[in-house]
Design an enzyme around this catalytic site. Structure first.
Site, mmCIF file in Angstrom:
data_model
loop_
_atom_site.group_PDB
_atom_site.id
_atom_site.type_symbol
_atom_site.label_atom_id
_atom_site.label_comp_id
_atom_site.label_asym_id
_atom_site.label_seq_id
_atom_site.Cartn_x
_atom_site.Cartn_y
_atom_site.Cartn_z
ATOM 1 N N LEU A 112 0.830 -1.196 0.000
ATOM 2 C CA LEU A 112 0.000 0.000 0.000
ATOM 3 C C LEU A 112 0.868 1.250 0.000
ATOM 4 C CD1 LEU A 112 -1.280 -2.053 2.553
ATOM 5 C CD2 LEU A 112 -3.207 -0.840 1.590
ATOM 6 N N CYS A 113 0.430 2.232 -0.757
ATOM 7 C CA CYS A 113 1.040 3.562 -0.730
ATOM 8 C C CYS A 113 -0.102 4.547 -0.958
ATOM 9 C CB CYS A 113 2.164 3.701 -1.752
ATOM 10 S SG CYS A 113 1.689 3.626 -3.489
ATOM 11 N N GLY A 114 0.201 5.771 -1.293
ATOM 12 C CA GLY A 114 -0.855 6.758 -1.493
ATOM 13 C C GLY A 114 -1.808 6.389 -2.613
#
Length: 152
Positions: free
Chosen positions: A66-68
């Site tokens: 997960l990231c932005g």
């Protein structure tokens, strides 16, 4: 014993914690590649590369990054030979990532989707398996092009 790897950058730590709790409730042993215990902000290239390398070494069958946006971690993970990471922001793409593309890693963006949708997407991905059939030749072709590009 079901095991899975998870990792996030600083933009997605809260969503990672929600997903990690979901996985633990489903009785997965979760290995977290996030560096959120330190004062340093975890950078998605480092987290994604470490998790994808563990997938490559068969330490885990599956991982969640997960990231932005889910884009950066997918790009990095796909740089690791033999790894297929798919960005999933709905249940259909999560199912197809597994069923058609045999993706070992799913990615999501914490700034794109909320926690309840993210849990539904993870559940759909976990419930899906590679179907083979006509998709086998396509996944094999991905591997072929990967080998050709690395040989240059």
């Amino acid at each position: 014993m079901k095991t899975i790897a998870i990792g996030a950058d600083d933009a997605a730590i809260e969503l990672k914690n929600v997903i990690k709790k979901l996985l633990e409730e489903k009785e997965y042993v979760v290995t977290d590649y996030t560096n959120d215990a330190q004062n340093d902000r975890p950078m998605y290239p480092d987290v994604a590369f470490a998790l994808a390398t563990a997938i490559q070494k068969n330490e885990f069958e599956r991982g969640i990054l997960l990231c932005g946006t889910g884009i950066g971690v997918a790009i990095v993970a796909n740089k690791v030979e033999g790894v297929r990471a798919a960005q999933c922001h709905d249940t259909f793409s999560a199912e197809r990532a597994r069923k058609s593309n045999n993706a070992q890693i799913m990615t999501m963006g914490a700034r794109v989707i909320g926690p309840e949708l993210a849990k539904n997407i993870v559940n759909a991905w976990l419930a899906s398996e590679f179907e083979g059939g006509g998709s086998t030749a396509k996944v094999d072709k991905i591997g072929y092009y990967e080998q050709v590009s690395h040989a240059k």
